[in-house]
Write an enzyme that holds these catalytic residues in place. Structure first.
Site, PDB file in Angstrom:
ATOM      1  N   LYS A 180      36.767  13.824  31.948  1.00 55.07           N
ATOM      2  CA  LYS A 180      36.740  13.716  30.576  1.00 55.07           C
ATOM      3  C   LYS A 180      37.106  15.101  29.773  1.00 55.07           C
ATOM      4  CE  LYS A 180      33.752   9.534  31.162  1.00 55.07           C
ATOM      5  NZ  LYS A 180      32.483   8.878  31.184  1.00 55.07           N
TER       6      LYS A 180
ATOM      7  N   GLN B 155      26.402   9.998  29.578  1.00 54.65           N
ATOM      8  CA  GLN B 155      26.895   9.715  30.825  1.00 54.65           C
ATOM      9  C   GLN B 155      25.681   8.780  31.346  1.00 54.65           C
ATOM     10  OE1 GLN B 155      29.969   9.975  31.834  1.00 54.65           O
ATOM     11  NE2 GLN B 155      29.347   8.411  33.520  1.00 54.65           N
TER      12      GLN B 155
ATOM     13  N   ASP C 235      31.869   5.053  23.154  1.00 57.63           N
ATOM     14  CA  ASP C 235      31.658   4.220  24.361  1.00 57.63           C
ATOM     15  C   ASP C 235      31.395   2.673  24.010  1.00 57.63           C
ATOM     16  OD1 ASP C 235      31.550   5.575  26.892  1.00 57.63           O
ATOM     17  OD2 ASP C 235      29.540   6.275  26.645  1.00 57.63           O
TER      18      ASP C 235
END
Length: 290
Positions: A53, A97, A120
């Site tokens: 990422k 994460q 997200d």
């Protein structure tokens, strides 16, 4: 029949190029989009994901901050980090994460991430907006699947879609998105799970079949309708180290009309849509252009 390959890497590269153009427009206004990635613990896969990422961010011109916390970090300590990032005007997206250590309550965490900085798309507010059909940020993997279908020229409207897997990150939100009215949805969706009887009877009905069960070999050739579009979401590591999806790729490729590879299918799209959501957050949080 030999299925055509849906190249997630190539589609994701096109999406990243578009993001880079939007980032350049923001930088011309003195605004650099920023994504903060928080890692809790030492999960090797999580570190690999965040590394990827960050590389994507660098390619698109997005600033990235990496915060690594020990596995014994408390809920209060993690929420304090989130509060700092919520208040930081240089941070437009906050990614914590998953998975997280057992002492961290994921729902509480997502409740504390600002909905305006949630690339997200997992905060309860953003999930609610998605269900209402008024999304700000869509969850990255379902978003990437829909984007991949659209950019591959796959018609979604009025099609029969079967999804295998009802997880909160993929199956459940994707079922909502594909069933909503509009050109990127309006499908008839069947959502299957571990309690589904005669799974093959449902998967054979799917003109579009999405498999996100997290178990190798879940779908075999006789479970797929001839000419179906098959999206294999999961990445599983076999004892010999080989990475495979949930679909028997070799067998299903002889039946399906199109199929995603593993790796190189859905994974790159998930990361690309994180960048889309991050730059969208920056555009929304920025002062209007003159």
């Amino acid at each position: 029949m030999s299925a055509s390959i849906i190249d997630g890497k190539a589609i994701a590269a096109a999406v990243r190029a578009e993001v880079a153009e939007r980032v350049a427009a923001l930088k011309a206004r003195g605004i650099t989009p920023g994504l903060a990635a928080v890692l809790v613990g030492d999960d090797p896969a999580s570190k690999i994901y965040v590394d990827g990422k960050q590389r994507d961010c660098a390619e698109a011109g997005i600033a990235s901050e990496r915060i690594e916390l020990s596995a014994d970090t408390t809920q209060a300590q993690l929420l304090a980090v989130v509060a700092r990032l919520n208040a930081d005007p240089a941070v437009h997206g906050i990614l914590v994460q998953l998975p997280l250590p057992p002492q961290i309550d994921v729902l509480t965490l997502h409740e504390h991430i600002s909905p305006e900085k949630d690339p997200d798309g997992l905060s309860p507010i953003n999930v609610g907006r998605m269900v209402r059909g008024e999304p700000v940020f869509l969850p990255c993997t379902p978003y990437g699947i829909v984007e991949m279908l659209v950019r591959s020229g796959v018609d979604i409207e009025h099609r029969e879609v079967t999804i295998v897997g009802r997880g909160q990150l993929v199956g459940m939100p994707l079922a909502v998105m594909l069933s909503q009215k509009g050109p990127r949805g309006n499908a008839t969706v069947t959502l299957c799970h571990t309690g589904t009887r005669d799974l093959g009877a449902h998967t054979r009905r799917g003109e579009i079949l999405v498999v996100a069960a997290g178990r190798p070999g879940t779908v075999t050739a006789e479970m797929v309708a001839p000419g179906a579009v098959v999206i294999d979401v999961a990445v599983n590591r076999l004892p010999d180290g080989k990475l495979v999806g949930d679909v028997d790729f070799a067998g299903v490729s002889e039946v399906a009309g199109a199929i995603t590879p593993v790796p190189g299918g859905v994974g790159p799209m998930t990361r690309a849509m994180l960048l889309v959501n991050t730059v969208t957050a920056a555009e929304r949080l920025a002062a209007p252009a003159a």
